[in-house]
Design a protein around this motif. Sequence first.
Motif, PDB file in Angstrom:
ATOM      1  N   ARG A  80       5.194 -36.493  17.211  1.00  0.00           N
ATOM      2  CA  ARG A  80       5.593 -35.083  17.288  1.00  0.00           C
ATOM      3  C   ARG A  80       6.979 -35.000  17.893  1.00  0.00           C
ATOM      4  O   ARG A  80       7.233 -35.583  18.946  1.00  0.00           O
ATOM      5  N   SER A 104      -0.233 -31.003  22.840  1.00  0.00           N
ATOM      6  CA  SER A 104      -0.241 -29.585  22.471  1.00  0.00           C
ATOM      7  C   SER A 104       0.875 -28.847  23.196  1.00  0.00           C
ATOM      8  O   SER A 104       1.478 -29.351  24.144  1.00  0.00           O
ATOM      9  N   VAL A 114      -1.724 -27.862  18.104  1.00  0.00           N
ATOM     10  CA  VAL A 114      -1.363 -29.250  17.846  1.00  0.00           C
ATOM     11  C   VAL A 114      -2.017 -29.669  16.540  1.00  0.00           C
ATOM     12  O   VAL A 114      -2.873 -28.958  15.995  1.00  0.00           O
ATOM     13  N   LEU A 115      -1.623 -30.810  16.018  1.00  0.00           N
ATOM     14  CA  LEU A 115      -2.228 -31.356  14.806  1.00  0.00           C
ATOM     15  C   LEU A 115      -3.618 -31.908  15.124  1.00  0.00           C
ATOM     16  O   LEU A 115      -3.851 -32.445  16.212  1.00  0.00           O
ATOM     17  N   SER A 129       7.359 -23.038   7.470  1.00  0.00           N
ATOM     18  CA  SER A 129       7.082 -24.470   7.417  1.00  0.00           C
ATOM     19  C   SER A 129       7.191 -24.933   5.982  1.00  0.00           C
ATOM     20  O   SER A 129       7.279 -24.112   5.049  1.00  0.00           O
ATOM     21  N   TYR A 159       0.413 -40.910  15.729  1.00  0.00           N
ATOM     22  CA  TYR A 159       0.712 -39.501  15.476  1.00  0.00           C
ATOM     23  C   TYR A 159       1.974 -39.181  16.257  1.00  0.00           C
ATOM     24  O   TYR A 159       2.032 -39.358  17.470  1.00  0.00           O
ATOM     25  N   LEU A 185      -2.388 -28.504  11.013  1.00  0.00           N
ATOM     26  CA  LEU A 185      -1.569 -28.179  12.182  1.00  0.00           C
ATOM     27  C   LEU A 185      -1.834 -26.733  12.544  1.00  0.00           C
ATOM     28  O   LEU A 185      -1.795 -25.853  11.678  1.00  0.00           O
ATOM     29  N   ARG A 186      -2.102 -26.478  13.826  1.00  0.00           N
ATOM     30  CA  ARG A 186      -2.482 -25.130  14.266  1.00  0.00           C
ATOM     31  C   ARG A 186      -1.528 -24.613  15.334  1.00  0.00           C
ATOM     32  O   ARG A 186      -1.105 -25.369  16.218  1.00  0.00           O
ATOM     33  N   ASP A 232       5.707 -32.766  12.786  1.00  0.00           N
ATOM     34  CA  ASP A 232       4.475 -33.492  13.091  1.00  0.00           C
ATOM     35  C   ASP A 232       4.185 -34.432  11.933  1.00  0.00           C
ATOM     36  O   ASP A 232       4.150 -34.007  10.768  1.00  0.00           O
TER      37      ASP A 232
END
Length: 639
Positions: free
Chosen positions: A426, A339, A373-374, A484, A424, A454-455, A441
């Motif tokens: 990043r 994150s 984070v995803l 995005s 995963y 994804l946040r 990501d």
Amino acid sequence: MGLGRWWRDARLSFALLGPLGGLRSIPSTPAQTVRDLWPGDAGNGERLVRGMASHGGETHSIRKGVWTDDNWSPQFRDWFQSFEWLRDLRELGSESARAQARALVADWMAQPIGMTPLEDSSTTGARIAAWLAQYDFFAASADEDYRRALLQRIVLEARTLAAILPTDRHDWTALRGLKGLLATAVAIPEQKAFLARYMRLIDPELEMQILPDGCHASRSPGAQLLVLRELAEMRLLLQSARIPMPTTLASALDRMAPVLRAFRHGDGRLALFNGTRSHEPALIDLIIARAMPRGNILARNMRDGRFVRATSGNTILFVDTGGPPPHGFDALSHGGLMSMELSSGRSQIVVNCGASPRPGWHEALRDAPAHSVLSIPACPPVLWRRDDSVDVRPDVTWQHSVSGIDHMIELASDCYRPVGCGSYRRRMFLSGEGADLRGEDSLDTAGALPEFVLRFHLHPSVRIELEETDILLHAGEEVWKFRSDGYSTIEDSIYFGFRDPTPTQQIVVRPAELQPAVSPVDEESLPEAASVKTDETSRTDGLPAAPDAETDPAAKQQTPLARAIDEAKEADAGVNPENDSGSFAEASVPEATRVDTEETAAEASVDRSDTTDAALPLEPPAPAVLANTIRWAFTRLDA
């Protein structure tokens, strides 16, 4: 019962018998008193005078002889029994505050030593240190019998500390127990066993807790601060008694203070990783000043602690590049692997939600969706046991390279392997001017791609403005643009970086469709209601339409954080959930899509009555193919 436990209980029983020579040999006045280094809360002191105590969002009445209650959380109970609130009464400074402090200490001492809760070495050590730090405030003006009884009680409780230390718990709380031993040794130097015990235990404890780069083994900025606070108090105790400082203690102070300074955003607050809670910038300044009186050093890297702090211009990017800490230090660990947090100048922009011991919030804030984070709804990246220790520790690899003044950070983890993801990944690029942060990501998978989102949680001070296909973020005097290649929506969030939880918002990005679902029949032959749904659900704010809750499981499933936020809203508004108008999924379905089944079937039979394929059923549309990568960027517009 194991041999170790039997021996510990035997030592504890012997300690409760009292020192050789009897309690009458203990003086009535400490040889050395040390002032408290930290400020108190006069407002809480006023409540204590009135018979109420507040801590961690809890407020309870206090009564004579009552030092625990079933309605108290463990955090409140330990705080109340630690007597650290004496500094709040001292901050108030009135005669009524002094009388209340004296009465409460006397009430605790009235308990027989054998019936007093002394098993928690951290709470006992903090209590002894608090009594001696506030001695001049509440005890110095008391009669001799009171002062002698106080020092006798300190010796008895310190003997229990010496008997049960070290414990199996090796985090910042272990240092509070050692601080209690040292405070007793400074106040009553005739009891030489306390200083000898402290010197024997402090070196291995610090070697276990402090990593070579100065980070705490828990990988928590909050624990970093708490450990440094305890060590700063130990430094003062040793200096006041002119006791040579252990080399490990001096080294730990020199290494930890620059790391704590490196964990701060431009507004002075800490990055919210791994259980970090709210701490006022003024207190952080004071702790650093007490720990490192000379110099203004900032840690260059935190490779052992597995954090990256990338700075360009006024921009600071924090990235968690490590997995959960080892067993024994994982009580504070969160599921926010890889994150990030972002700030520019004194304005925080992207944050994590933080942590809280409050019921209902602990689990929600520890989960991956509470971090920037995803996350995959069907698979948490970290699994915990019932005792809050980590069950499965995923691996994280990372590389931070600097080209000129540009930063490139690349990370990968196997945390989502249980749902078929190889890794995963990043990647983040921060430009040398600090005006452009770009990221990617992605999930590597050989089979079906799991649902993922994804946040980016936003700081409460950030104001959001929607413009065409971009999201504008007003942070102080700056404006940042987010865009995005996925479906971006704005949802509610919560921020625990202040004293009280504060509502905020988050950018939620879902992967884009690589190809739309294709129907085997022409659009003109479909029922009318099917085309109305697209029109009704189209976005009018310029952003791509988010996946529908009926057709997208990721959009329909609610995270623990979202449930906790909804419950908090209902509690604040006094709304009964049973009287709600319906579920989110039902409320989000446009009325035009609720077409009577028999009517639709009749229309379809009429439309196809003259065709040879009328008896053939309609084939369902092919499922959409989603991208396994989301690319995104934060760009400062005034650069």
